[in-house]
Design a protein around this motif. Structure first.
Motif, PDB file in Angstrom:
ATOM      1  N   ILE A  23     -14.083   9.882  18.677  1.00 47.52           N
ATOM      2  CA  ILE A  23     -15.345   9.235  18.309  1.00 47.52           C
ATOM      3  C   ILE A  23     -15.317   8.837  16.843  1.00 47.52           C
ATOM      4  N   LEU A  24     -14.823   9.723  15.969  1.00 43.94           N
ATOM      5  CA  LEU A  24     -14.717   9.412  14.545  1.00 43.94           C
ATOM      6  C   LEU A  24     -13.768   8.237  14.316  1.00 43.94           C
ATOM      7  N   LEU A  25     -12.658   8.195  15.046  1.00 45.60           N
ATOM      8  CA  LEU A  25     -11.718   7.074  14.942  1.00 45.60           C
ATOM      9  C   LEU A  25     -12.389   5.761  15.331  1.00 45.60           C
ATOM     10  N   GLY A  26     -13.174   5.786  16.406  1.00 51.90           N
ATOM     11  CA  GLY A  26     -13.901   4.588  16.821  1.00 51.90           C
ATOM     12  C   GLY A  26     -14.892   4.145  15.764  1.00 51.90           C
ATOM     13  N   PHE A  27     -15.620   5.083  15.172  1.00 51.87           N
ATOM     14  CA  PHE A  27     -16.587   4.747  14.129  1.00 51.87           C
ATOM     15  C   PHE A  27     -15.895   4.151  12.913  1.00 51.87           C
ATOM     16  N   VAL A  28     -14.793   4.751  12.479  1.00 54.27           N
ATOM     17  CA  VAL A  28     -14.063   4.249  11.311  1.00 54.27           C
ATOM     18  C   VAL A  28     -13.482   2.863  11.603  1.00 54.27           C
ATOM     19  N   SER A  29     -12.988   2.646  12.808  1.00 56.21           N
ATOM     20  CA  SER A  29     -12.427   1.338  13.133  1.00 56.21           C
ATOM     21  C   SER A  29     -13.514   0.262  13.185  1.00 56.21           C
ATOM     22  N   ILE A  30     -14.702   0.618  13.647  1.00 60.66           N
ATOM     23  CA  ILE A  30     -15.815  -0.334  13.644  1.00 60.66           C
ATOM     24  C   ILE A  30     -16.204  -0.690  12.217  1.00 60.66           C
ATOM     25  N   MET A  31     -16.279   0.302  11.334  1.00 61.44           N
ATOM     26  CA  MET A  31     -16.622   0.048   9.933  1.00 61.44           C
ATOM     27  C   MET A  31     -15.552  -0.816   9.255  1.00 61.44           C
ATOM     28  N   THR A  32     -14.283  -0.551   9.558  1.00 59.91           N
ATOM     29  CA  THR A  32     -13.204  -1.345   8.981  1.00 59.91           C
ATOM     30  C   THR A  32     -13.264  -2.786   9.477  1.00 59.91           C
ATOM     31  N   GLY A  33     -13.464  -2.962  10.774  1.00 55.78           N
ATOM     32  CA  GLY A  33     -13.584  -4.306  11.330  1.00 55.78           C
ATOM     33  C   GLY A  33     -14.774  -5.052  10.773  1.00 55.78           C
ATOM     34  N   LEU A  34     -15.881  -4.346  10.582  1.00 57.54           N
ATOM     35  CA  LEU A  34     -17.065  -4.969   9.994  1.00 57.54           C
ATOM     36  C   LEU A  34     -16.774  -5.438   8.569  1.00 57.54           C
ATOM     37  N   ALA A  35     -16.130  -4.588   7.768  1.00 56.98           N
ATOM     38  CA  ALA A  35     -15.813  -4.962   6.383  1.00 56.98           C
ATOM     39  C   ALA A  35     -14.854  -6.151   6.346  1.00 56.98           C
ATOM     40  N   LEU A  36     -13.842  -6.146   7.209  1.00 55.55           N
ATOM     41  CA  LEU A  36     -12.893  -7.263   7.229  1.00 55.55           C
ATOM     42  C   LEU A  36     -13.528  -8.553   7.747  1.00 55.55           C
ATOM     43  N   ALA A  51     -17.707  -0.612  -0.977  1.00 60.35           N
ATOM     44  CA  ALA A  51     -18.183   0.367  -1.957  1.00 60.35           C
ATOM     45  C   ALA A  51     -19.163   1.338  -1.309  1.00 60.35           C
ATOM     46  N   GLY A  52     -20.014   0.829  -0.436  1.00 63.59           N
ATOM     47  CA  GLY A  52     -20.950   1.701   0.278  1.00 63.59           C
ATOM     48  C   GLY A  52     -20.247   2.705   1.169  1.00 63.59           C
ATOM     49  N   ILE A  53     -19.185   2.273   1.826  1.00 69.35           N
ATOM     50  CA  ILE A  53     -18.422   3.186   2.677  1.00 69.35           C
ATOM     51  C   ILE A  53     -17.758   4.264   1.834  1.00 69.35           C
ATOM     52  N   VAL A  54     -17.163   3.874   0.703  1.00 71.44           N
ATOM     53  CA  VAL A  54     -16.501   4.850  -0.175  1.00 71.44           C
ATOM     54  C   VAL A  54     -17.517   5.843  -0.729  1.00 71.44           C
ATOM     55  N   ILE A  55     -18.667   5.358  -1.177  1.00 70.36           N
ATOM     56  CA  ILE A  55     -19.707   6.250  -1.705  1.00 70.36           C
ATOM     57  C   ILE A  55     -20.225   7.170  -0.603  1.00 70.36           C
ATOM     58  N   GLY A  56     -20.397   6.640   0.605  1.00 72.38           N
ATOM     59  CA  GLY A  56     -20.838   7.468   1.720  1.00 72.38           C
ATOM     60  C   GLY A  56     -19.861   8.576   2.050  1.00 72.38           C
ATOM     61  N   VAL A  57     -18.578   8.265   2.049  1.00 69.20           N
ATOM     62  CA  VAL A  57     -17.558   9.295   2.305  1.00 69.20           C
ATOM     63  C   VAL A  57     -17.590  10.353   1.209  1.00 69.20           C
ATOM     64  N   PHE A  58     -17.753   9.920  -0.045  1.00 71.86           N
ATOM     65  CA  PHE A  58     -17.822  10.867  -1.158  1.00 71.86           C
ATOM     66  C   PHE A  58     -19.037  11.788  -1.020  1.00 71.86           C
ATOM     67  N   VAL A  59     -20.187  11.230  -0.646  1.00 71.47           N
ATOM     68  CA  VAL A  59     -21.394  12.040  -0.489  1.00 71.47           C
ATOM     69  C   VAL A  59     -21.230  13.043   0.642  1.00 71.47           C
TER      70      VAL A  59
END
Length: 71
Positions: A23-36, A51-59
């Protein structure tokens, strides 16, 4: 899941670890596809999304670390 989704996915805390990882892999791939996809339309918006994704991961990592230190 009493251990929390990220704990199960990243630390393999119980028997649902592989399912949570998928599920996490699917979510990350969707976010990557959205950014690209947005980068093809407007690179400035893609930079903001990245930048929002990076800040979210950091938080999330900071919150996880602070909750683990209380145990």
């Amino acid at each position: 899941m009493e251990d929390g989704f990220l704990s199960v996915a990243l630390d393999d805390a119980n028997q649902y670890g592989p399912h949570a990882m998928i599920i996490l892999l699917g979510f990350v791939s969707i976010m990557t596809g959205l950014a690209l996809g947005i980068a093809m339309i407007n690179p400035i918006i893609a930079a903001v999304v990245a930048a929002g994704i990076v800040i979210g991961v950091f938080v999330v990592a900071t919150v996880k670390k602070s909750t683990n230190s209380h145990d």
